[in-house]
Design a protein around this motif. Structure first.
Motif, PDB file in Angstrom:
ATOM      1  N   THR A  99       0.828  -1.205   0.000  1.00  0.00           N
ATOM      2  CA  THR A  99       0.000   0.000   0.000  1.00  0.00           C
ATOM      3  C   THR A  99       0.863   1.257   0.000  1.00  0.00           C
ATOM      4  OG1 THR A  99      -1.774  -1.192   1.114  1.00  0.00           O
ATOM      5  CG2 THR A  99      -1.849   1.218   1.222  1.00  0.00           C
ATOM      6  N   ALA A 100       1.911   1.259   0.813  1.00  0.00           N
ATOM      7  CA  ALA A 100       2.828   2.407   0.838  1.00  0.00           C
ATOM      8  C   ALA A 100       3.502   2.584  -0.517  1.00  0.00           C
ATOM      9  CB  ALA A 100       3.883   2.214   1.932  1.00  0.00           C
ATOM     10  N   GLY A 101       3.903   1.484  -1.138  1.00  0.00           N
ATOM     11  CA  GLY A 101       4.512   1.553  -2.460  1.00  0.00           C
ATOM     12  C   GLY A 101       3.549   2.098  -3.504  1.00  0.00           C
ATOM     13  N   ARG A 102       2.300   1.657  -3.455  1.00  0.00           N
ATOM     14  CA  ARG A 102       1.305   2.157  -4.414  1.00  0.00           C
ATOM     15  C   ARG A 102       1.118   3.657  -4.262  1.00  0.00           C
ATOM     16  NH1 ARG A 102      -4.000  -1.426  -4.392  1.00  0.00           N
ATOM     17  NH2 ARG A 102      -4.505  -0.144  -6.202  1.00  0.00           N
ATOM     18  N   SER A 103       1.085   4.118  -3.033  1.00  0.00           N
ATOM     19  CA  SER A 103       0.959   5.550  -2.790  1.00  0.00           C
ATOM     20  C   SER A 103       2.152   6.303  -3.379  1.00  0.00           C
ATOM     21  CB  SER A 103       0.850   5.808  -1.283  1.00  0.00           C
ATOM     22  OG  SER A 103       0.783   7.175  -1.014  1.00  0.00           O
ATOM     23  N   ARG A 104       3.341   5.790  -3.146  1.00  0.00           N
ATOM     24  CA  ARG A 104       4.553   6.417  -3.696  1.00  0.00           C
ATOM     25  C   ARG A 104       4.534   6.379  -5.222  1.00  0.00           C
ATOM     26  NH1 ARG A 104       7.583  10.063  -5.045  1.00  0.00           N
ATOM     27  NH2 ARG A 104       9.702   9.537  -5.642  1.00  0.00           N
ATOM     28  N   GLY A 105       4.103   5.275  -5.798  1.00  0.00           N
ATOM     29  CA  GLY A 105       4.043   5.156  -7.251  1.00  0.00           C
ATOM     30  C   GLY A 105       3.088   6.150  -7.878  1.00  0.00           C
ATOM     31  N   ARG A 106       1.915   6.340  -7.259  1.00  0.00           N
ATOM     32  CA  ARG A 106       0.955   7.337  -7.763  1.00  0.00           C
ATOM     33  C   ARG A 106       1.560   8.738  -7.694  1.00  0.00           C
ATOM     34  NH1 ARG A 106      -2.617   3.862  -5.040  1.00  0.00           N
ATOM     35  NH2 ARG A 106      -2.615   5.180  -3.178  1.00  0.00           N
ATOM     36  N   GLN A 107       2.215   9.030  -6.567  1.00  0.00           N
ATOM     37  CA  GLN A 107       2.863  10.330  -6.393  1.00  0.00           C
ATOM     38  C   GLN A 107       3.958  10.527  -7.438  1.00  0.00           C
ATOM     39  OE1 GLN A 107       5.331  10.537  -2.888  1.00  0.00           O
ATOM     40  NE2 GLN A 107       5.058  12.748  -2.696  1.00  0.00           N
ATOM     41  N   LEU A 108       4.752   9.505  -7.674  1.00  0.00           N
ATOM     42  CA  LEU A 108       5.834   9.584  -8.653  1.00  0.00           C
ATOM     43  C   LEU A 108       5.286   9.841 -10.055  1.00  0.00           C
ATOM     44  CD1 LEU A 108       8.851   9.253  -9.399  1.00  0.00           C
ATOM     45  CD2 LEU A 108       8.382   6.805  -9.644  1.00  0.00           C
ATOM     46  N   ALA A 109       4.250   9.108 -10.440  1.00  0.00           N
ATOM     47  CA  ALA A 109       3.654   9.304 -11.769  1.00  0.00           C
ATOM     48  C   ALA A 109       3.151  10.728 -11.935  1.00  0.00           C
ATOM     49  CB  ALA A 109       2.522   8.298 -11.997  1.00  0.00           C
ATOM     50  N   THR A 110       2.569  11.278 -10.875  1.00  0.00           N
ATOM     51  CA  THR A 110       2.098  12.660 -10.916  1.00  0.00           C
ATOM     52  C   THR A 110       3.281  13.620 -11.064  1.00  0.00           C
ATOM     53  OG1 THR A 110       0.146  12.107  -9.612  1.00  0.00           O
ATOM     54  CG2 THR A 110       0.803  14.431  -9.658  1.00  0.00           C
ATOM     55  N   GLU A 111       4.338  13.403 -10.286  1.00  0.00           N
ATOM     56  CA  GLU A 111       5.531  14.251 -10.362  1.00  0.00           C
ATOM     57  C   GLU A 111       6.169  14.209 -11.753  1.00  0.00           C
ATOM     58  OE1 GLU A 111       8.136  12.777  -7.309  1.00  0.00           O
ATOM     59  OE2 GLU A 111       6.886  13.559  -5.690  1.00  0.00           O
ATOM     60  N   LEU A 112       6.102  13.052 -12.394  1.00  0.00           N
ATOM     61  CA  LEU A 112       6.691  12.896 -13.727  1.00  0.00           C
ATOM     62  C   LEU A 112       5.770  13.376 -14.843  1.00  0.00           C
ATOM     63  CD1 LEU A 112       8.286   9.330 -13.346  1.00  0.00           C
ATOM     64  CD2 LEU A 112       9.484  11.532 -13.364  1.00  0.00           C
ATOM     65  N   GLY A 113       4.569  13.820 -14.489  1.00  0.00           N
ATOM     66  CA  GLY A 113       3.618  14.289 -15.491  1.00  0.00           C
ATOM     67  C   GLY A 113       3.017  13.163 -16.311  1.00  0.00           C
ATOM     68  N   LEU A 114       2.953  11.968 -15.732  1.00  0.00           N
ATOM     69  CA  LEU A 114       2.448  10.808 -16.459  1.00  0.00           C
ATOM     70  C   LEU A 114       0.956  10.573 -16.275  1.00  0.00           C
ATOM     71  CD1 LEU A 114       5.303   8.236 -15.699  1.00  0.00           C
ATOM     72  CD2 LEU A 114       4.975   9.574 -17.780  1.00  0.00           C
ATOM     73  N   SER A 115       0.343  11.231 -15.314  1.00  0.00           N
ATOM     74  CA  SER A 115      -1.071  10.984 -15.005  1.00  0.00           C
ATOM     75  C   SER A 115      -1.938  11.117 -16.248  1.00  0.00           C
ATOM     76  CB  SER A 115      -1.567  11.962 -13.935  1.00  0.00           C
ATOM     77  OG  SER A 115      -0.865  11.779 -12.740  1.00  0.00           O
ATOM     78  N   GLY A 116      -2.694  10.051 -16.521  1.00  0.00           N
ATOM     79  CA  GLY A 116      -3.589  10.072 -17.664  1.00  0.00           C
ATOM     80  C   GLY A 116      -2.890  10.131 -19.009  1.00  0.00           C
ATOM     81  N   SER A 117      -1.639   9.766 -19.051  1.00  0.00           N
ATOM     82  CA  SER A 117      -0.830   9.842 -20.268  1.00  0.00           C
ATOM     83  C   SER A 117      -1.282   8.822 -21.309  1.00  0.00           C
ATOM     84  CB  SER A 117       0.637   9.592 -19.907  1.00  0.00           C
ATOM     85  OG  SER A 117       1.410   9.426 -21.064  1.00  0.00           O
ATOM     86  N   MET A 118      -1.057   9.147 -22.536  1.00  0.00           N
ATOM     87  CA  MET A 118      -1.329   8.228 -23.639  1.00  0.00           C
ATOM     88  C   MET A 118      -0.027   7.633 -24.170  1.00  0.00           C
ATOM     89  SD  MET A 118      -4.566   8.280 -23.671  1.00  0.00           S
ATOM     90  CE  MET A 118      -4.934   7.379 -25.151  1.00  0.00           C
ATOM     91  N   MET A 119       1.008   7.614 -23.339  1.00  0.00           N
ATOM     92  CA  MET A 119       2.322   7.097 -23.747  1.00  0.00           C
ATOM     93  C   MET A 119       2.260   5.589 -23.974  1.00  0.00           C
ATOM     94  SD  MET A 119       4.870   8.781 -20.989  1.00  0.00           S
ATOM     95  CE  MET A 119       6.125   9.755 -21.748  1.00  0.00           C
ATOM     96  N   SER A 120       3.194   5.110 -24.763  1.00  0.00           N
ATOM     97  CA  SER A 120       3.332   3.672 -24.959  1.00  0.00           C
ATOM     98  C   SER A 120       3.929   3.051 -23.701  1.00  0.00           C
ATOM     99  CB  SER A 120       4.253   3.393 -26.148  1.00  0.00           C
ATOM    100  OG  SER A 120       5.590   3.753 -25.826  1.00  0.00           O
TER     101      SER A 120
END
Length: 153
Positions: free
Chosen positions: A37-58
Motif C-alpha cells: 500500500t505504501a509503495g502504491r501511494s509512492r508510485g501514484r505520487q511519482l507518476a504525478t511528479e513525472l507528469g504521467l497521469s492520464g498519459s497516452m504514452m506507450s
C-alpha cells in the motif's frame, strides 16, 4: 526539513531492517499489505511528479520514464528493464530490486514495496485499477523480478 549534507536517500540496509522489524512486530501478511500500500501511494505520487497521469504514452515510454526515476539516475529502488503487454496482462520486468538485495538464493522474500510502487505508477499513468502480483523472482531462478498486472473489474 532538508538534509543539506545527507540528501534524500537512505541505505537499503536500513530500509530492509525496518521491513524485518515490521515483520517481527506485525507478521508477514500485515507487513506485506502495509508495504504494498505504501509503495502504491509512492508510485501514484511519482507518476504525478513525472507528469504521467492520464498519459497516452506507450508502455515502452512509460518503462523508460519509470526506469529513469526508479533506477540508477533516480531513487535506486530498482531497474525497470521493460514493460510489455501480453493479452490482458501487463508485465514489468525489473532487476536489482530493493527486495532482493542481500537475500540468499532460494529466499521466499517477495517484492512488496517495489511491486506497490510500480503498481501505483501504472494505475496513475493509465487511469485504470489493477490487481498486481510478483510472479518471477531472481531469488528463485528467474532472470528478472517480474510483476504482472491485470485490470481490476
Amino acid at each position: 526539513m532538508l538534509r543539506p549534507n545527507l540528501g534524500d536517500f537512505s541505505s537499503i540496509i536500513c530500509f530492509k531492517a525496518a521491513i524485518v522489524g515490521m515483520e517481527d512486530a506485525l507478521g508477514d501478511k500485515a507487513t506485506a499489505i502495509a508495504l504494498t500500500t505504501a509503495g502504491r501511494s509512492r508510485g501514484r505520487q511519482l507518476a504525478t511528479e513525472l507528469g504521467l497521469s492520464g498519459s497516452m504514452m506507450s508502455l515502452d515510454d512509460i518503462g523508460y520514464k519509470l526506469g529513469y526515476a526508479l533506477g540508477k539516475t533516480g531513487t535506486c529502488l530498482c531497474s525497470v528493464e521493460k514493460i510489455v503487454s501480453e493479452g490482458d496482462v501487463i508485465k514489468v520486468y525489473t532487476s536489482e530490486t530493493l527486495c532482493s538485495a542481500g537475500e540468499p538464493q532460494g529466499s521466499e522474500r517477495k517484492c512488496t514495496y517495489t511491486l506497490g510502487a510500480v503498481w501505483g505508477a501504472l494505475e496513475q499513468t493509465l487511469g485504470k485499477r489493477f490487481q498486481g502480483k510478483h510472479t518471477e523472482s531472481v531469488l528463485r531462478g528467474g532472470t528478472h523480478d517480474v510483476f504482472e498486472f491485470t485490470e481490476f473489474k
